[in-house]
Scaffold this motif. Structure first.
Motif, PDB file in Angstrom:
ATOM      1  N   THR A 155       5.939  12.393   1.129  1.00  0.00           N
ATOM      2  CA  THR A 155       6.185  11.899   0.038  1.00  0.00           C
ATOM      3  C   THR A 155       6.106  10.007   0.832  1.00  0.00           C
ATOM      4  O   THR A 155       6.152   9.317  -0.051  1.00  0.00           O
ATOM      5  CB  THR A 155       7.609  11.494  -0.242  1.00  0.00           C
ATOM      6  OG1 THR A 155       7.672  13.312  -1.209  1.00  0.00           O
ATOM      7  CG2 THR A 155       8.500  10.597  -1.359  1.00  0.00           C
ATOM      8  N   THR A 156       6.508  10.043   2.001  1.00  0.00           N
ATOM      9  CA  THR A 156       6.637   8.471   2.824  1.00  0.00           C
ATOM     10  C   THR A 156       5.268   8.305   2.909  1.00  0.00           C
ATOM     11  O   THR A 156       5.447   7.266   2.676  1.00  0.00           O
ATOM     12  CB  THR A 156       7.344   8.821   4.141  1.00  0.00           C
ATOM     13  OG1 THR A 156       8.742   9.958   3.687  1.00  0.00           O
ATOM     14  CG2 THR A 156       7.242   7.769   5.388  1.00  0.00           C
ATOM     15  N   VAL A 157       4.533   9.464   3.384  1.00  0.00           N
ATOM     16  CA  VAL A 157       3.094   8.819   3.363  1.00  0.00           C
ATOM     17  C   VAL A 157       2.633   8.178   2.516  1.00  0.00           C
ATOM     18  O   VAL A 157       1.474   7.163   1.984  1.00  0.00           O
ATOM     19  CB  VAL A 157       1.957   9.655   4.592  1.00  0.00           C
ATOM     20  CG1 VAL A 157       0.534   9.931   3.950  1.00  0.00           C
ATOM     21  CG2 VAL A 157       2.826  10.717   5.774  1.00  0.00           C
ATOM     22  N   LYS A 158       2.417   8.851   1.549  1.00  0.00           N
ATOM     23  CA  LYS A 158       2.145   8.286  -0.044  1.00  0.00           C
ATOM     24  C   LYS A 158       2.921   7.358  -0.885  1.00  0.00           C
ATOM     25  O   LYS A 158       2.010   6.152  -1.200  1.00  0.00           O
ATOM     26  CB  LYS A 158       2.634   9.199  -1.074  1.00  0.00           C
ATOM     27  CG  LYS A 158       1.981   9.078  -2.695  1.00  0.00           C
ATOM     28  CD  LYS A 158       1.741   9.933  -3.696  1.00  0.00           C
ATOM     29  CE  LYS A 158       1.501   9.705  -4.439  1.00  0.00           C
ATOM     30  NZ  LYS A 158       0.470   8.159  -4.995  1.00  0.00           N
ATOM     31  N   ILE A 159       3.889   7.008   0.093  1.00  0.00           N
ATOM     32  CA  ILE A 159       4.426   5.272  -0.510  1.00  0.00           C
ATOM     33  C   ILE A 159       3.972   4.276   0.388  1.00  0.00           C
ATOM     34  O   ILE A 159       3.227   3.085   0.020  1.00  0.00           O
ATOM     35  CB  ILE A 159       5.790   5.607  -0.693  1.00  0.00           C
ATOM     36  CG1 ILE A 159       6.890   5.925  -1.644  1.00  0.00           C
ATOM     37  CG2 ILE A 159       6.311   4.248  -0.361  1.00  0.00           C
ATOM     38  CD1 ILE A 159       8.116   6.709  -0.989  1.00  0.00           C
ATOM     39  N   VAL A 160       3.920   4.794   1.496  1.00  0.00           N
ATOM     40  CA  VAL A 160       3.785   3.689   2.602  1.00  0.00           C
ATOM     41  C   VAL A 160       1.601   3.471   2.000  1.00  0.00           C
ATOM     42  O   VAL A 160       0.904   2.650   1.476  1.00  0.00           O
ATOM     43  CB  VAL A 160       3.225   4.090   4.344  1.00  0.00           C
ATOM     44  CG1 VAL A 160       2.678   3.196   4.863  1.00  0.00           C
ATOM     45  CG2 VAL A 160       4.499   4.500   4.307  1.00  0.00           C
ATOM     46  N   GLU A 161       1.108   4.590   1.811  1.00  0.00           N
ATOM     47  CA  GLU A 161      -0.682   4.522   1.160  1.00  0.00           C
ATOM     48  C   GLU A 161      -0.474   3.554   0.246  1.00  0.00           C
ATOM     49  O   GLU A 161      -1.623   2.658  -0.210  1.00  0.00           O
ATOM     50  CB  GLU A 161      -1.065   5.782   1.266  1.00  0.00           C
ATOM     51  CG  GLU A 161      -2.823   5.997   1.237  1.00  0.00           C
ATOM     52  CD  GLU A 161      -3.604   5.108   1.536  1.00  0.00           C
ATOM     53  OE1 GLU A 161      -4.496   5.078   1.786  1.00  0.00           O
ATOM     54  OE2 GLU A 161      -3.141   5.373   3.291  1.00  0.00           O
ATOM     55  N   ASP A 162      -0.099   3.954  -0.978  1.00  0.00           N
ATOM     56  CA  ASP A 162      -0.108   3.519  -2.023  1.00  0.00           C
ATOM     57  C   ASP A 162       0.458   1.544  -2.316  1.00  0.00           C
ATOM     58  O   ASP A 162      -0.508   0.826  -2.707  1.00  0.00           O
ATOM     59  CB  ASP A 162       0.904   3.964  -2.534  1.00  0.00           C
ATOM     60  CG  ASP A 162       0.466   5.394  -3.527  1.00  0.00           C
ATOM     61  OD1 ASP A 162      -0.243   5.444  -3.379  1.00  0.00           O
ATOM     62  OD2 ASP A 162       1.289   6.034  -4.749  1.00  0.00           O
ATOM     63  N   LEU A 163       1.400   1.172  -1.369  1.00  0.00           N
ATOM     64  CA  LEU A 163       1.967  -0.379  -0.963  1.00  0.00           C
ATOM     65  C   LEU A 163       0.712  -0.826  -0.491  1.00  0.00           C
ATOM     66  O   LEU A 163       0.668  -2.009  -0.809  1.00  0.00           O
ATOM     67  CB  LEU A 163       3.414   0.060  -0.961  1.00  0.00           C
ATOM     68  CG  LEU A 163       4.704   0.378  -1.943  1.00  0.00           C
ATOM     69  CD1 LEU A 163       5.767   0.348  -0.766  1.00  0.00           C
ATOM     70  CD2 LEU A 163       4.354  -0.192  -2.934  1.00  0.00           C
ATOM     71  N   TYR A 164       0.372  -0.423   0.781  1.00  0.00           N
ATOM     72  CA  TYR A 164      -1.318  -1.042   2.017  1.00  0.00           C
ATOM     73  C   TYR A 164      -2.052  -0.416   0.952  1.00  0.00           C
ATOM     74  O   TYR A 164      -3.219  -1.955   1.000  1.00  0.00           O
ATOM     75  CB  TYR A 164      -1.387  -0.055   3.129  1.00  0.00           C
ATOM     76  CG  TYR A 164      -0.193  -0.710   3.506  1.00  0.00           C
ATOM     77  CD1 TYR A 164       0.105  -1.664   4.718  1.00  0.00           C
ATOM     78  CD2 TYR A 164       1.275   0.197   4.350  1.00  0.00           C
ATOM     79  CE1 TYR A 164       0.179  -1.914   6.225  1.00  0.00           C
ATOM     80  CE2 TYR A 164       1.872  -0.619   5.075  1.00  0.00           C
ATOM     81  CZ  TYR A 164       1.564  -1.928   6.249  1.00  0.00           C
ATOM     82  OH  TYR A 164       2.469  -1.843   7.388  1.00  0.00           O
TER      83      TYR A 164
END
Length: 176
Positions: A155-164
């Motif tokens: 979940t953390t990786v996905k949020i970071v990836e999506d926002l970047y």
């Protein structure tokens, strides 16, 4: 949640997105892990904005707004300010305030009527809990933690990836 990390700017790579720098990618795991530990894995929505000193340079500050059911969560992080880190949960009957949330040994419950209850818990180091968890997993022959599950990490990786990707484009790791 307010998170201030002025030490981030000491390393040149931390200011360069091509080198893996950026406040959000470097520090998002701390607040996102704590929030998922408290409120459960995953969020219904994640939006954010960032500030950078130059175009295509790493983000130095960010604001993230998360939604989970009826809970709204705001995370503010700055690498340019040296201020106290605080985690405050506001509720209908008052608030809970935790200084230095990732390594705190104290918290305050502040009720709407003005009464304050202080709580403390001894903690020799923020790493002691991590060490205890790893030791328990090894002793029980387990390969994954229930406290910090692979789903929380993803979940953390996905949020970071999506926002970047939203901030810097689909090819953000390869910015020239």
């Amino acid at each position: 949640m307010n998170d201030f990390r002025p030490h981030t700017n000491r390393e040149s790579w931390a200011l360069d997105i091509k080198e893996g720098g950026g406040a959000f990618i470097m520090h998002a795991s701390y607040p996102l892990s704590v929030l998922q530990f408290l409120f459960g894995t995953g969020f219904d929505a994640a939006k954010g904005i960032y500030w950078s000193s130059e175009e295509n340079k790493a983000d130095l500050d960010y604001e993230i707004l998360l939604k989970k059911a009826e809970i709204m969560i705001n995370i503010s992080l700055s690498t340019r300010l040296d201020k106290p880190n605080t985690f405050i949960i506001y509720g209908e009957k008052g608030e809970i305030s935790v200084p230095n949330y990732w390594k705190s040994n104290q918290a305050s419950l502040i009720k709407n009527d003005g009464t304050v209850e202080e709580f403390s818990h001894p903690m020799p180091s923020e790493f002691s809990y991590e060490i205890d968890e790893i030791a328990e997993l090894i002793n029980k022959g387990k390969k994954k933690s229930e406290k910090l599950s692979p789903e929380m990490t993803m979940t953390t990786v996905k949020i970071v990836e999506d926002l970047y990707q939203e901030w810097f484009g689909k090819d953000w790791p390869n910015i020239k």
